[in-house]
Design a protein around this motif. Sequence first.
Motif: not given
Length: 305
Positions: A251-267, A185-190
């Motif tokens: 993002d997935a190819g580089r293994g970057k964490g996102t809120l989508v990868s953490l919680h899924g598309v529906a969430a 969240v901090r990374l993306q906010a910046m």
Amino acid sequence: MNPDSTHSFAARLETTAQKVAATLEALLSDTLLDGEIARPAHLLAAMRHGVLNGGKRLRPFLVVETSRLLGAPEPAAMRVAAALECIHCYSLIHDDLPSMDDDDLRRGQPTVHVAFDEATAILAGDALLTLAFDILSSPETALPAEARLQLVNQLARAAGIGGMVGGQALDLDAERVTPDEAGIVRLQAMKTGALLRYACAAGALAARADDETLARMTRFGEIVGLAFQLADDLLDVTSDTATLGKAAGKDAGRGKGTLVSLHGVAAARQRLDGLVEEAAALLEPFGPEAETLRQAARFIARRES
């Protein structure tokens, strides 16, 4: 949005994009400004390639619409919008470099380092960065000197170590060590959110709005920044390169964490709906006059490219 309002919003977005492009075209002409010695043609061509390549111009649109809502003069708002777009496009040029994200496509066209060369791309970004502050500080941006100073100061902070550039550094770190949710969240906010927040705050600064209004519009910008990045993360997972005009699935190819990868598309989609509601609530004091900004929040959350 109903179909009529969707068409009206799309037309307004396109009209503003055209006006911003015309402003940028004039600013990136070969006409020398006082104090300039020369504008090297190769460098100017690279700058123009990185800026005059289409795009929705969402950040300038937010500047212009927030300024309109709060009563700032449109000619000055358009120059503020152009300055912000110079910063945004410089960041894209540098972000696409081989040493950063190493992208070959941007808005469906070759990135600047591919179309020209890496050194020229670096210099084009540098020149756009400094041009932004030239635009804001110039008397041609017809605002009181105090307002221009505030706009310069806040853009420097939004774009610098505590904002976009700091976020890019955190993004590079995230390729080595995946951050936790608070870190994401901090990374993306910046990296993404800081310039979107500035876009909305800038309208209030240009209008010399009171502190409460400035705080409200700044928070609105934070919300749409969160929505923009969350929608971007969703598109990286669900869309394709042809639709996005840039590489999908990176993002997935580089293994970057996102809120989508953490919680899924529906969430993630549920969270986007909540952000749109929060953005709308912030605009309630402005009544129907703020409808375009409400539509902008919905558009950002539900865009397809």
